[in-house]
Each structure stands twice: as structure tokens, then as C-alpha cells.
Scaffold this motif. Sequence first.
Motif, PDB file in Angstrom:
ATOM      1  N   PHE A   1      -4.700  -1.926  -8.346  1.00  0.00           N
ATOM      2  CA  PHE A   1      -3.667  -2.279  -7.381  1.00  0.00           C
ATOM      3  C   PHE A   1      -4.221  -2.165  -5.959  1.00  0.00           C
ATOM      4  O   PHE A   1      -4.008  -3.044  -5.123  1.00  0.00           O
ATOM      5  CB  PHE A   1      -2.452  -1.361  -7.571  1.00  0.00           C
ATOM      6  N   GLU A   2      -4.955  -1.091  -5.696  1.00  0.00           N
ATOM      7  CA  GLU A   2      -5.548  -0.880  -4.374  1.00  0.00           C
ATOM      8  C   GLU A   2      -6.587  -1.950  -4.043  1.00  0.00           C
ATOM      9  O   GLU A   2      -6.733  -2.336  -2.878  1.00  0.00           O
ATOM     10  CB  GLU A   2      -6.169   0.515  -4.289  1.00  0.00           C
TER      11      GLU A   2
ATOM     12  N   GLY B   1       0.819  -1.208   0.000  1.00  0.00           N
ATOM     13  CA  GLY B   1       0.000   0.000   0.000  1.00  0.00           C
ATOM     14  C   GLY B   1       0.851   1.255   0.000  1.00  0.00           C
ATOM     15  O   GLY B   1       0.586   2.210  -0.733  1.00  0.00           O
ATOM     16  N   ALA B   2       1.891   1.250   0.816  1.00  0.00           N
ATOM     17  CA  ALA B   2       2.800   2.403   0.850  1.00  0.00           C
ATOM     18  C   ALA B   2       3.530   2.548  -0.477  1.00  0.00           C
ATOM     19  O   ALA B   2       3.690   3.663  -0.990  1.00  0.00           O
ATOM     20  CB  ALA B   2       3.799   2.248   1.987  1.00  0.00           C
ATOM     21  N   PHE B   3       3.962   1.425  -1.029  1.00  0.00           N
ATOM     22  CA  PHE B   3       4.632   1.422  -2.325  1.00  0.00           C
ATOM     23  C   PHE B   3       3.713   1.998  -3.395  1.00  0.00           C
ATOM     24  O   PHE B   3       4.126   2.837  -4.210  1.00  0.00           O
ATOM     25  CB  PHE B   3       5.057  -0.006  -2.675  1.00  0.00           C
ATOM     26  N   GLY B   4       2.444   1.586  -3.357  1.00  0.00           N
ATOM     27  CA  GLY B   4       1.477   2.096  -4.333  1.00  0.00           C
ATOM     28  C   GLY B   4       1.202   3.573  -4.158  1.00  0.00           C
ATOM     29  O   GLY B   4       1.151   4.330  -5.126  1.00  0.00           O
TER      30      GLY B   4
ATOM     31  N   LEU C   1       1.549   4.857 -12.450  1.00  0.00           N
ATOM     32  CA  LEU C   1       0.342   4.140 -12.842  1.00  0.00           C
ATOM     33  C   LEU C   1      -0.768   5.106 -13.227  1.00  0.00           C
ATOM     34  O   LEU C   1      -0.862   6.203 -12.681  1.00  0.00           O
ATOM     35  CB  LEU C   1      -0.157   3.254 -11.695  1.00  0.00           C
ATOM     36  N   SER C   2      -1.613   4.650 -14.133  1.00  0.00           N
ATOM     37  CA  SER C   2      -2.813   5.422 -14.448  1.00  0.00           C
ATOM     38  C   SER C   2      -3.771   5.297 -13.264  1.00  0.00           C
ATOM     39  O   SER C   2      -3.599   4.444 -12.388  1.00  0.00           O
ATOM     40  CB  SER C   2      -3.480   4.870 -15.711  1.00  0.00           C
TER      41      SER C   2
END
Length: 122
Positions: free
Chosen positions: A40-41, A21-24, A32-33
Motif C-alpha cells: 500500500f505504501e 497515507g494517513a488512512f494507511g 493489514l499485514s
Amino acid sequence: MTQQIIIVTAAVFGMLSVIFGAFGAHTLKKVLSAEQLKSFETGIKYQMYHAIVLLVLGFNFKMITPAIYWCFTIGILLFSFSIYGLVLSDSKGKKLRFLGPVTPIGGLLLATGWFLLLINFW
């Protein structure tokens, strides 16, 4: 399968969902779009939800069977991790299409785990 294994599995999945989550939120947000980030989330949310369920079941050891444990564990791996692979590979322009059919199999395993939990409780 022991209570300790269930709790460790839950803790590892929970820890990884926080890291991913932190990476995202901090790194992937830049590459990312909006649609990819949302996917991803979704993987992160389902991973965390089921990590929490495994943790609760680990502390209520009488409520869990090996089938429930494996449905949730393999379901997380197939569902969430296939989403991560699809999103990250798509962001690099080399989408791993073979992962597409893996996601619903993981979702089916997660739903089966919930069904088995219901049956076990009933």
C-alpha cells in the motif's frame, strides 16, 4: 491540455496520496499485514513522486507534452490505484485478481513518461 489542468491534476494526486497515507498509517495499520501495508505504501510513494513531477512540469510548461502528461496520469491511476485495490480486497479475503496485470501496465506507462521526458529534454 493546459498548464492549469496539469497543476490541478498534480494537486489532486498529491492531496490523495496524503489522505491515503494517513488512512494507511492510522486505520489500515490495524487490519493489514506488514507485507500488505508495504505494498500500500509503495502505491502511495509512486503516486506522490509522480504528482510532484507533474507539478514541476506544470510550472515548467514547455517541458511537458500531452503524451508525458497522459503517461504519468494514467500510469498513476493504473499502478497506484490497482495496488490499493489489490491490497484492500486481499485484506477482506476477496482479492481482485484481475487487478494484478494492471499494475505493471501502469508501471510501464510511468516509465514511458520518464522516457518521453528524457527525449523531450534532449
